[in-house]
Design a protein around this motif. Structure first.
Motif, PDB file in Angstrom:
ATOM      1  N   THR A 160       3.056   5.224   0.733  1.00 54.21           N
ATOM      2  CA  THR A 160       3.023   3.989  -0.056  1.00 54.21           C
ATOM      3  C   THR A 160       4.088   3.988  -1.153  1.00 54.21           C
ATOM      4  O   THR A 160       4.186   3.023  -1.906  1.00 54.21           O
ATOM      5  N   ASN A 185      -5.029   6.650 -11.748  1.00 57.92           N
ATOM      6  CA  ASN A 185      -6.190   6.174 -11.009  1.00 57.92           C
ATOM      7  C   ASN A 185      -7.191   7.269 -10.725  1.00 57.92           C
ATOM      8  O   ASN A 185      -8.400   7.080 -10.864  1.00 57.92           O
ATOM      9  N   ALA A 187      -2.813   2.533  -1.018  1.00 55.64           N
ATOM     10  CA  ALA A 187      -3.296   3.187  -2.228  1.00 55.64           C
ATOM     11  C   ALA A 187      -3.267   2.169  -3.355  1.00 55.64           C
ATOM     12  O   ALA A 187      -2.398   2.198  -4.206  1.00 55.64           O
ATOM     13  N   LYS A 190      -1.011   9.734   0.461  1.00 51.41           N
ATOM     14  CA  LYS A 190      -0.587   8.352   0.232  1.00 51.41           C
ATOM     15  C   LYS A 190       0.907   8.242   0.011  1.00 51.41           C
ATOM     16  O   LYS A 190       1.388   7.233  -0.504  1.00 51.41           O
ATOM     17  N   PRO A 204       6.905   6.311 -11.718  1.00 47.43           N
ATOM     18  CA  PRO A 204       5.837   5.315 -11.912  1.00 47.43           C
ATOM     19  C   PRO A 204       4.790   5.373 -10.808  1.00 47.43           C
ATOM     20  O   PRO A 204       3.593   5.207 -11.060  1.00 47.43           O
ATOM     21  N   TRP A 205       5.249   5.627  -9.607  1.00 49.67           N
ATOM     22  CA  TRP A 205       4.310   5.740  -8.472  1.00 49.67           C
ATOM     23  C   TRP A 205       3.374   6.932  -8.691  1.00 49.67           C
ATOM     24  O   TRP A 205       2.154   6.821  -8.554  1.00 49.67           O
ATOM     25  N   SER A 208      -0.900  -2.781  -1.946  1.00 51.76           N
ATOM     26  CA  SER A 208      -1.291  -1.490  -1.375  1.00 51.76           C
ATOM     27  C   SER A 208      -0.477  -0.348  -1.971  1.00 51.76           C
ATOM     28  O   SER A 208      -0.755   0.817  -1.717  1.00 51.76           O
ATOM     29  N   ARG A 209       0.523  -0.673  -2.783  1.00 49.54           N
ATOM     30  CA  ARG A 209       1.237   0.368  -3.524  1.00 49.54           C
ATOM     31  C   ARG A 209       0.575   0.529  -4.890  1.00 49.54           C
ATOM     32  O   ARG A 209       0.305  -0.467  -5.561  1.00 49.54           O
ATOM     33  N   PRO A 210       0.339   1.783  -5.299  1.00 49.98           N
ATOM     34  CA  PRO A 210      -0.415   1.982  -6.546  1.00 49.98           C
ATOM     35  C   PRO A 210       0.311   1.468  -7.780  1.00 49.98           C
ATOM     36  O   PRO A 210      -0.315   1.081  -8.756  1.00 49.98           O
ATOM     37  N   ASP A 211       1.639   1.461  -7.737  1.00 48.86           N
ATOM     38  CA  ASP A 211       2.404   1.066  -8.922  1.00 48.86           C
ATOM     39  C   ASP A 211       2.767  -0.411  -8.899  1.00 48.86           C
ATOM     40  O   ASP A 211       3.591  -0.852  -9.685  1.00 48.86           O
ATOM     41  N   ALA A 240       0.919   6.295 -11.445  1.00 45.02           N
ATOM     42  CA  ALA A 240      -0.105   5.326 -11.050  1.00 45.02           C
ATOM     43  C   ALA A 240      -1.205   6.024 -10.244  1.00 45.02           C
ATOM     44  O   ALA A 240      -2.394   5.795 -10.463  1.00 45.02           O
ATOM     45  N   ALA A 260      -4.206   0.144  -6.744  1.00 42.96           N
ATOM     46  CA  ALA A 260      -4.794   0.408  -8.050  1.00 42.96           C
ATOM     47  C   ALA A 260      -5.789  -0.700  -8.398  1.00 42.96           C
ATOM     48  O   ALA A 260      -6.458  -0.634  -9.416  1.00 42.96           O
TER      49      ALA A 260
END
Lengths: 170, 212
Positions: free
Chosen positions: A58, A75, B152, A55, A67-68, B81-84, A71, B154
């Motif tokens: 993203t 998860n 990805a 991923k 932070p990415w 679509s970005r997890p953060d 996250a 959340a």
């Protein structure tokens, strides 16, 4: 991560190694808090690393990386604990705190990834094993398996994607 | 397997570049749209007086509303679509189609009307609307959800709901060219009701398939 994205495999390798101890510590903490044996942390670490890898498109290169990463990790950790039948809330500070401090070194090798590796199609499995276990480069793997380098890369990527899908659905 | 070994595999795969979620979504929708379009043309088709209707600003307003719903929902879906990503103020984008519609309703009430308000609201085609929009949106929803899997998120449920909104917006754009009811009151009532089940399906499907 920026260097890795521009095709520097060495930087990418170092980055993954660098974040692993923090991920491991956070996974242990999460497991401990859920009252589960911490020696299964390595499965979670590998699960997170796979997600980070697949991923990484993203991540916005203009934004900070941490932070990415947290996250994704958060998860995956919540997901794993939930799948094991516990509802748990993971504090993002768990990750932040553990970044600096090195966790204890005792590590039990993870079984889940290896298990799903066995279930992959032969070619993909051979390529993954060659690089992981025999520590052989893509070029040498291509020679050894009588494949083109391109075919090795494709098998590698498909194998990883499939492995991750199977892990998620297990 | 040792984590060290896994990292070796991942590093070896580094040069493999993935397209962005936006690119994947664009391709997926471009592939699914002809399916919905064929479904639409083979069953409902455009209304007979479409050339004439284009001169009616309320006919044109329907497309502004449905397309702005699609575009706002797509923007939020891609953001998530970005997890953060935090949802934050992004939800406010959904007010764009709502405000446009509200302006349309206000505008219509200021004009002299041939038909009473309730007749305009109930329209002549509401059941077709309630059926057609969800059905036409299904191929698009399927494509949008598959594309968002490449991201990805959340928040799988919220992301799925936005996939539902965007596909309902696009499906409603098709349907609007068939629908003989042009009153913004009709759009606000029935198009909204037709959008709800698609959003719900998106949210439910998202909970299952958009998990990281």
């Amino acid at each position: 991560m920026r260097a890795a994205n521009s095709g520097d495999d060495g930087s990418y390798h170092r980055l993954l190694k660098l974040i692993t101890p923090a991920l491991r510590a956070a996974a242990r903490k999460g497991l401990a808090r859920a009252g589960q044996p911490v020696d299964q942390s390595e499965d979670i670490v590998q699960d997170i690393l796979l997600a980070v890898h697949l991923k990484r498109h993203t991540w916005n290169p203009a934004a900070p990386f941490a932070p990415w990463l947290f996250a994704i990790a958060r998860n995956k950790l919540i997901d794993t604990l939930r799948r094991r039948g516990r509802r748990i809330f993971v504090d993002i500070d768990d990750f932040a705190e553990t970044i600096a401090s090195e966790p204890p070194a005792e590590v039990v090798p993870a079984g889940e990834v290896a298990l799903h590796l066995e279930a992959l199609p032969a070619r993909q499995r051979e390529v993954l094993q060659s690089i992981a276990v025999d520590n052989v480069s893509i070029k040498e793997t291509a020679l050894k398996l009588a494949m083109s380098e391109g075919a090795v890369r494709v098998a590698l990527h498909r194998g990883l994607a499939k492995l991750t899908d199977n892990l998620r659905d297990s | 397997m040792e984590t060290e070994q896994l990292i070796r595999i991942l590093a070896a795969d580094n040069r493999r570049r993935s397209p962005s979620v936006g690119q994947v979504l664009a391709v997926a929708l471009a592939a699914a749209f002809p399916v919905s379009l064929a479904l639409f043309l083979s069953t409902l088709g455009m209304r007979q007086d479409v050339m004439l209707a284009m001169h009616n600003p309320f006919f044109d307003l329907k497309f502004v509303v449905t397309l702005s719903l699609m575009i706002s929902a797509m923007a939020v879906g891609l953001h998530l679509s970005r997890p953060d990503a935090a949802l934050g103020g992004w939800v406010a984008l959904l007010f764009v189609p709502i405000v446009i519609l509200a302006i349309g309703i206000g505008w219509e009430t200021m004009l002299p009307q041939r038909l009473p308000m309730m007749v305009r609201l109930v329209g002549s085609n509401s059941m077709t609307c309630l059926l057609a929009i969800p059905l036409l949106s299904l191929p698009l929803l399927f494509a949008a959800l598959l594309a968002l899997r490449h991201g990805a998120t959340a928040r799988p449920v919220v992301s799925g709901a936005f996939a539902g909104l965007l596909s309902a917006g696009l499906a409603a754009t098709l349907y609007a060219s068939h629908c003989p009811d042009d009153s913004p009151l009709f759009v606000a009532t029935w198009y909204t009701m037709a959008t709800l089940p698609v959003t719900a399906i998106g949210a439910l499907a998202g909970a299952r398939i958009l998990r990281l």
